[in-house]
Design a protein around this motif. Structure first.
Motif, mmCIF file in Angstrom:
data_model
loop_
_atom_site.group_PDB
_atom_site.id
_atom_site.type_symbol
_atom_site.label_atom_id
_atom_site.label_comp_id
_atom_site.label_asym_id
_atom_site.label_seq_id
_atom_site.Cartn_x
_atom_site.Cartn_y
_atom_site.Cartn_z
ATOM 1 N N VAL A 31 9.134 95.022 71.855
ATOM 2 C CA VAL A 31 9.447 95.533 70.622
ATOM 3 C C VAL A 31 9.389 96.832 70.550
ATOM 4 O O VAL A 31 8.707 97.569 70.906
ATOM 5 C CB VAL A 31 8.294 94.941 69.774
ATOM 6 N N LEU A 32 10.616 97.437 69.738
ATOM 7 C CA LEU A 32 10.890 98.664 69.720
ATOM 8 C C LEU A 32 10.797 99.135 68.249
ATOM 9 O O LEU A 32 11.406 98.317 67.414
ATOM 10 C CB LEU A 32 12.221 99.123 70.146
ATOM 11 N N VAL A 33 9.852 99.933 67.889
ATOM 12 C CA VAL A 33 9.577 100.234 66.497
ATOM 13 C C VAL A 33 10.356 101.731 66.126
ATOM 14 O O VAL A 33 9.766 102.698 66.915
ATOM 15 C CB VAL A 33 8.191 100.250 65.892
ATOM 16 N N HIS A 34 11.040 101.935 65.187
ATOM 17 C CA HIS A 34 11.650 103.067 65.051
ATOM 18 C C HIS A 34 11.808 103.379 63.479
ATOM 19 O O HIS A 34 12.028 102.705 62.687
ATOM 20 C CB HIS A 34 13.150 103.088 65.577
ATOM 21 N N PRO A 35 11.674 104.679 63.202
ATOM 22 C CA PRO A 35 11.662 105.099 61.747
ATOM 23 C C PRO A 35 13.071 104.913 61.261
ATOM 24 O O PRO A 35 14.010 105.055 62.086
ATOM 25 C CB PRO A 35 11.205 106.657 61.735
ATOM 26 N N ALA A 36 13.255 104.928 59.924
ATOM 27 C CA ALA A 36 14.390 104.928 59.235
ATOM 28 C C ALA A 36 15.329 106.258 59.740
ATOM 29 O O ALA A 36 14.664 107.327 59.776
ATOM 30 C CB ALA A 36 14.255 104.913 57.703
ATOM 31 N N GLY A 123 10.060 101.135 60.963
ATOM 32 C CA GLY A 123 9.015 101.435 60.423
ATOM 33 C C GLY A 123 8.307 102.306 61.333
ATOM 34 O O GLY A 123 8.843 103.254 62.078
ATOM 35 N N SER A 124 6.953 102.282 61.435
ATOM 36 C CA SER A 124 6.138 103.362 62.189
ATOM 37 C C SER A 124 4.734 102.619 62.704
ATOM 38 O O SER A 124 4.220 101.690 62.025
ATOM 39 C CB SER A 124 5.807 104.376 61.701
ATOM 40 N N VAL A 125 4.199 103.030 63.915
ATOM 41 C CA VAL A 125 2.992 102.592 64.408
ATOM 42 C C VAL A 125 1.948 103.308 63.615
ATOM 43 O O VAL A 125 1.846 104.541 63.934
ATOM 44 C CB VAL A 125 2.938 102.431 65.638
ATOM 45 N N ARG A 126 1.256 102.904 62.578
ATOM 46 C CA ARG A 126 0.215 103.428 62.111
ATOM 47 C C ARG A 126 -1.042 103.832 62.806
ATOM 48 O O ARG A 126 -1.802 104.808 62.562
ATOM 49 C CB ARG A 126 -0.067 102.914 60.589
ATOM 50 N N SER A 127 -1.527 102.688 63.688
ATOM 51 C CA SER A 127 -2.635 102.785 64.405
ATOM 52 C C SER A 127 -2.626 102.251 65.654
ATOM 53 O O SER A 127 -1.946 101.384 65.707
ATOM 54 C CB SER A 127 -3.883 102.421 63.395
ATOM 55 N N VAL A 128 -3.450 102.582 66.562
ATOM 56 C CA VAL A 128 -3.505 101.716 67.808
ATOM 57 C C VAL A 128 -4.935 101.798 68.261
ATOM 58 O O VAL A 128 -5.656 103.167 68.258
ATOM 59 C CB VAL A 128 -2.370 102.359 68.693
ATOM 60 N N ALA A 129 -5.184 100.942 69.169
ATOM 61 C CA ALA A 129 -6.504 100.947 69.579
ATOM 62 C C ALA A 129 -6.589 99.804 70.718
ATOM 63 O O ALA A 129 -5.897 99.040 70.631
ATOM 64 C CB ALA A 129 -7.915 100.707 68.669
#
Length: 421
Positions: A31-36, A123-129
Motif C-alpha cells: 500500500v502506497l500512501v501519497h498526499p494530494a 492521504g497521509s500517515v498520521r501516526s505509527v507505532a
C-alpha cells in the motif's frame, strides 16, 4: 483501506514508488500512501545518466510522458573564475539529458505502480507505532497494520523521526527562484536522461566568453551555474518552453544579498555576468513572485531499523549543485525495497547494511561537495568561508529531540529562515 498489507509505503514520489515497485515485483502486497499533488511544490529537477537503467529496471522508462521532460545537452559553469567552462553531454555513454516537471513525472510513476499491483491511497500517515511485531498506522483516519514500513516522506522524514531517528544538517541553503512562462508546448523532447553536472568533468573554456559579459547564447539548451560572493545562480529550461532562474545562498544571507523582494532579486540578477544574459531572453522585468525552496544538505540518523527503512530525501538530502536528487531517490527506493525483502526472507541484518550503504554514499557526496566549493577562492565572504571550514560534517542540534514533531535544526550557520515577498 481494506486488508492489512505486507508493506506500508508513506510518500508517492520517486523514492516511494521505486520501493513499492521493487517490493511488488517480489510478491509483496504493498500500500502506497501519497498526499494530494502540490503543483507549486517544486521548480526544477534533473535526471542523471544512472536514472536510465534504474527507470528501465522498474519498468517505467517508456511510461514517462513527453510533457514532463525538457532536453539538456550539457552544463556551463562560471566557477572559480569569470570565464565559462563547458561539459558536453553528447559524448556521455547515456547521451544528453532531461530536466523534468515533477508533477506529471511523479504522476506517471504512480500510474506505473498501480499497474504493477500496488494499492494507492491519497492521504497521509498520521501516526505509527510498533505493536506485536507489526506497525499500527493511522492513514487519514483509518487504522491499518503492516509488518514493514517505508518512510519516503521527504526531507522531514516524518515517520523515521517518530521512530526515534533525528535529522541532522550540514547547512541551510535556500533557493530563491522565479519561473518564466513559455509561449507554448516544448516540442523538442528527446527521451534521454540528464547527467550529473557536479563536479563538471574535464571543463574546457567556452570560446567567446572572456569579454565583460560573455557571449552566452540565451537559447542554449544547457544548464548554467555562476558563483557570486553570496552564493550561486542557476538557470535552465523547463518543459513546455518555461525557464527557471534561481539564486542559492544560506538562509541567513538572503536579506543581505537583496533577495527578499522581486526588485532586489532582479537587481542581484543584473549583477551576474552570464546568468543575466540567459535570463534576459525569458524575463523582461522583475518577476511578480518569488519562491523560497529549502535546498540544504542533511541526513537522517539512523535511516533504517528493524522492520523499517527511510528512502530518498527521508534518508539523505544533497546540495542541488549535485543535481542527483531524483537519481538518489530511485536508487535508495530500490535498495530500501530490497532490504525489506531480504529481512522478510530471514536476514535480520539487511536494514543495517542498507543504513551503512546510505551513510557511505552520503559521505562520498560530502567529500565531492567540499572539493567543489573550495575550488571557488575569489571571495572571503560568509557563504564561502563557511565552506572552507570543517563544517562539512553533519551534526545534530544540541536541543534536538528525536521523534519530536518539529523539524530538527542544526548548529551550522544559516539557521534563520527567510521568505521572499
Amino acid at each position: 483501506m481494506t486488508g492489512s498489507p505486507d508493506v506500508l509505503v508513506a510518500g508517492g514520489g520517486p523514492a516511494g514508488v521505486a520501493a513499492a515497485l521493487t517490493l511488488a515485483s517480489r510478491g509483496a502486497d504493498v500500500v502506497l500512501v501519497h498526499p494530494a499533488p502540490d503543483a507549486g511544490r517544486r521548480v526544477l529537477e534533473s535526471l542523471s545518466p544512472l536514472a536510465r537503467p534504474l527507470l528501465r529496471g522498474l519498468g517505467v522508462l517508456d511510461r514517462l510522458p513527453p510533457e514532463c521532460l525538457a532536453p539538456c545537452h550539457g552544463n556551463r559553469s562560471s566557477w572559480g573564475g569569470p570565464a565559462l567552462t563547458a561539459a558536453d553531454f553528447l559524448q556521455e555513454p547515456h547521451g544528453a539529458g532531461w530536466h523534468v516537471d515533477r508533477g506529471p513525472f511523479d504522476a506517471a510513476l504512480r500510474r506505473a505502480a498501480r499497474a504493477a499491483g500496488v494499492r494507492l491511497y491519497t492521504g497521509s500517515v498520521r501516526s505509527v507505532a510498533r505493536q506485536g511485531g507489526r506497525w499500527r498506522a493511522t492513514v487519514s483516519g483509518t487504522v491499518t497494520t503492516a509488518p514493514y514500513l517505508v518512510d519516503a516522506t521527504g526531507a522531514r522524514a516524518r515517520l523515521a523521526r517518530r521512530l526515534g531517528a533525528r535529522v541532522v544538517h550540514t547547512d541551510h541553503l535556500v533557493a530563491v527562484a522565479a519561473e518564466a512562462p513559455g509561449p507554448g508546448p516544448d516540442l523538442d523532447l528527446d527521451p534521454v536522461p540528464f547527467p550529473v553536472p557536479f563536479p563538471v568533468p574535464f571543463p574546457v573554456p567556452v570560446p567567446g566568453h572572456d569579454g565583460p559579459y560573455g557571449a552566452e547564447d540565451p537559447t542554449a539548451r544547457t544548464s548554467l551555474v555562476e558563483s557570486t560572493p553570496y552564493g550561486w545562480w542557476y538557470t535552465a529550461s523547463l518543459p513546455r518552453g518555461r525557464h527557471v532562474v534561481m539564486a542559492v545562498t544560506d538562509a541567513d544571507l538572503v536579506a543581505g544579498a537583496g533577495l527578499r523582494t522581486p526588485d532586489g532579486w532582479w537587481t542581484a540578477l543584473a549583477g551576474t555576468r552570464h546568468v543575466r544574459v540567459r535570463a534576459a531572453a525569458h524575463l523582461a522585468t522583475a518577476p511578480h513572485r518569488l519562491r523560497v525552496l529549502p535546498a540544504g544538505t542533511s541526513r537522517t540518523l539512523p535511516p533504517a531499523g528493524p522492520g523499517w527503512v527511510a528512502a530518498g530525501d527521508a534518508a539523505a538530502v544533497t546540495d542541488p549543485l549535485a543535481a542527483r536528487g531524483v537519481t538518489h531517490a530511485l536508487a535508495t527506493g530500490i535498495a530500501a525495497g530490497t532490504a525489506l525483502t531480504e529481512q522478510a526472507d530471514g536476514d535480520p541484518g539487511a536494514p543495517s547494511r542498507y543504513a551503512a550503504l546510505v551513510a557511505a554514499v552520503h559521505d562520498e557526496f560530502l567529500h565531492a561537495r567540499a572539493v567543489r566549493y573550495r575550488a571557488e577562492e575569489r571571495w572571503d565572504t560568509p557563504f564561502w568561508t563557511r565552506r572552507r571550514t570543517p563544517a562539512d560534517v553533519t551534526r545534530p542540534a544540541p536541543d534536538a529531540t528525536p521523534g519530536s514533531s518539529r523539524r530538527d535544526t542544526a548548529t551550522a550557520p544559516g539557521t534563520r529562515r527567510e521568505r521572499a515577498r
